[in-house]
Design an enzyme around this catalytic site. Structure first.
Site, mmCIF file in Angstrom:
data_model
loop_
_atom_site.group_PDB
_atom_site.id
_atom_site.type_symbol
_atom_site.label_atom_id
_atom_site.label_comp_id
_atom_site.label_asym_id
_atom_site.label_seq_id
_atom_site.Cartn_x
_atom_site.Cartn_y
_atom_site.Cartn_z
ATOM 1 N N GLY A 152 0.783 -1.228 0.000
ATOM 2 C CA GLY A 152 0.000 0.000 0.000
ATOM 3 C C GLY A 152 0.810 1.270 0.000
ATOM 4 O O GLY A 152 0.433 2.235 0.684
ATOM 5 N N ARG B 137 1.106 3.673 -2.070
ATOM 6 C CA ARG B 137 0.458 4.867 -2.617
ATOM 7 C C ARG B 137 -0.529 5.499 -1.646
ATOM 8 O O ARG B 137 -0.917 6.658 -1.794
ATOM 9 C CB ARG B 137 -0.266 4.540 -3.921
ATOM 10 C CG ARG B 137 0.648 4.318 -5.106
ATOM 11 C CD ARG B 137 -0.142 3.994 -6.369
ATOM 12 N NE ARG B 137 -0.920 2.776 -6.235
ATOM 13 C CZ ARG B 137 -2.249 2.723 -6.152
ATOM 14 N NH1 ARG B 137 -2.953 3.834 -6.184
ATOM 15 N NH2 ARG B 137 -2.877 1.567 -6.043
ATOM 16 N N PHE C 237 -2.567 2.347 15.454
ATOM 17 C CA PHE C 237 -1.157 2.321 15.843
ATOM 18 C C PHE C 237 -0.772 3.482 16.753
ATOM 19 O O PHE C 237 0.358 3.539 17.222
ATOM 20 C CB PHE C 237 -0.275 2.384 14.594
ATOM 21 C CG PHE C 237 -0.146 1.074 13.860
ATOM 22 C CD1 PHE C 237 0.402 -0.038 14.475
ATOM 23 C CD2 PHE C 237 -0.559 0.963 12.545
ATOM 24 C CE1 PHE C 237 0.540 -1.234 13.800
ATOM 25 C CE2 PHE C 237 -0.419 -0.228 11.853
ATOM 26 C CZ PHE C 237 0.124 -1.334 12.476
ATOM 27 N N HIS D 10 -13.474 10.173 11.006
ATOM 28 C CA HIS D 10 -12.348 9.890 10.121
ATOM 29 C C HIS D 10 -12.511 10.610 8.778
ATOM 30 O O HIS D 10 -13.587 11.122 8.465
ATOM 31 C CB HIS D 10 -12.229 8.384 9.867
ATOM 32 C CG HIS D 10 -11.649 7.624 11.015
ATOM 33 N ND1 HIS D 10 -12.393 7.285 12.131
ATOM 34 C CD2 HIS D 10 -10.393 7.137 11.238
ATOM 35 C CE1 HIS D 10 -11.614 6.619 12.988
ATOM 36 N NE2 HIS D 10 -10.405 6.522 12.465
ATOM 37 N N HIS D 11 -11.449 10.592 8.003
ATOM 38 C CA HIS D 11 -11.461 11.166 6.659
ATOM 39 C C HIS D 11 -12.491 10.459 5.777
ATOM 40 O O HIS D 11 -12.883 9.314 6.045
ATOM 41 C CB HIS D 11 -10.062 11.050 6.042
ATOM 42 C CG HIS D 11 -9.532 9.643 6.022
ATOM 43 N ND1 HIS D 11 -9.761 8.767 4.990
ATOM 44 C CD2 HIS D 11 -8.803 8.970 6.942
ATOM 45 C CE1 HIS D 11 -9.189 7.614 5.249
ATOM 46 N NE2 HIS D 11 -8.599 7.696 6.436
ATOM 47 N N LYS E 296 -12.142 6.672 4.131
ATOM 48 C CA LYS E 296 -12.128 5.436 4.921
ATOM 49 C C LYS E 296 -13.271 4.537 4.476
ATOM 50 O O LYS E 296 -14.411 4.997 4.301
ATOM 51 C CB LYS E 296 -12.240 5.766 6.414
ATOM 52 C CG LYS E 296 -12.075 4.551 7.320
ATOM 53 C CD LYS E 296 -11.957 4.964 8.769
ATOM 54 C CE LYS E 296 -11.862 3.764 9.697
ATOM 55 N NZ LYS E 296 -10.693 2.909 9.402
ATOM 56 N N THR F 174 -11.048 0.905 15.565
ATOM 57 C CA THR F 174 -10.783 1.423 16.911
ATOM 58 C C THR F 174 -12.046 1.491 17.738
ATOM 59 O O THR F 174 -12.063 1.119 18.913
ATOM 60 C CB THR F 174 -10.127 2.817 16.820
ATOM 61 O OG1 THR F 174 -8.896 2.700 16.117
ATOM 62 C CG2 THR F 174 -9.869 3.396 18.202
#
EC number: 1.17.1.8
Length: 268
Positions: A9, A11, A130, A157-158, A161, A168
């Site tokens: 991943g 990119r 993370f 979130h953005h 997603k 989470t």
């Protein structure tokens, strides 16, 4: 000792951040990347994507070919649930230890990866988040749920997603359920005048997902009780916030012979 790493991943925003982190870490050696669009190229050929460094590192379109040809210690997957699951299975089959930040795996997929990890004695870490601060937020929420069982989660979130609610949020709810009995919240005759107004629900915990451009990763856990409220909140303002957790997992996964789900399980 240098750790040889493959990243899937590159990119993506998280993947690009991980490529830069590995490039800057003296004890890491990025030996390959997996990307479904750029097989046969190298990182330097796509360096304009998210500001990647000009590295002469090969890119494989086929993950199995990559795992067959490259002698890696750790595989880092930061893709999407479908690809991430298949990548992780293959890595375990080839004895390469996966560190997976992809969220959205089903319970059946996690169980299958757990079985594969144990069968091959190959460590694997899957972390819905993370960011160390986010892990602390989840642990604090677990403790609070023992005393304040009325709780809801808002995760933001953005807008790129793919899964909702976030891994989470799902993990936070599961941790709180260890200290909290199922409790149906709100008025017993409550009705949604618009479907979904009260969000998703698990064990009486309502989870609300927000997706907007400009956001990265944010979560609030709201507790209520007569005369008081408690909010536990964490914000990741950029993806650099996740890299210390990725490095921790890369360090810890080589000591494991099974799958571990959640960064909190490897914190000292």
């Amino acid at each position: 000792m240098t750790k040889k790493i493959i990243i899937a991943g590159p990119r993506g925003k998280m993947g690009a951040e991980a490529v830069q982190m590995v490039d800057k870490e003296p004890s890491y050696d990025l030996i390959a990347c997996i990307d479904r669009k750029n097989g046969g190229k190298s990182i330097k050929d796509i360096q304009d994507t998210n500001g990647l460094p000009a590295l002469d590192v090969p890119i494989f379109e086929n993950p199995e070919t990559c795992f067959q040809e490259m002698d890696a210690d750790v595989f880092v997957d930061l893709t999407v649930p479908g690809a991430g699951f298949e990548h992780t299975k293959l890595a375990l089959l080839y004895g390469i230890r996966p560190v997976v930040g992809t969220s959205g795996f089903s319970d059946d997929q996690l169980a299958a990866l757990q079985d594969l990890s144990m069968t091959h004695g190959t460590g694997c870490i899957i972390a819905p988040n993370f960011a160390v601060g986010a892990v602390l937020m989840m642990q604090f929420a677990k403790t609070a749920a023992k005393y304040l069982p009325d709780v809801e989660i808002i995760e933001k979130h953005h807008d790129q997603k793919l899964d909702a609610p976030s891994g989470t949020a799902v993990k936070t709810a599961a941790m709180m359920q260890e200290n909290r009995e199922n409790k149906q919240q709100g008025h017993p005759d409550e009705k949604e005048t618009l479907d979904g107004a009260r969000g998703a629900e698990t064990d009486g915990i309502h989870i609300h997902s927000v997706r907007l451009p400009g956001l990265v990763a944010h979560q609030e856990v709201l507790f209520g009780s007569p005369g008081q409220g408690l909010t536990i909140k964490h914000d990741s303002y950029n993806r650099a916030s996740f890299m210390e957790g990725v490095k921790l997992c890369i360090r810890k996964v080589e000591d494991l012979d099974r799958l571990v789900y959640g960064l909190e399980n490897i914190l000292d």
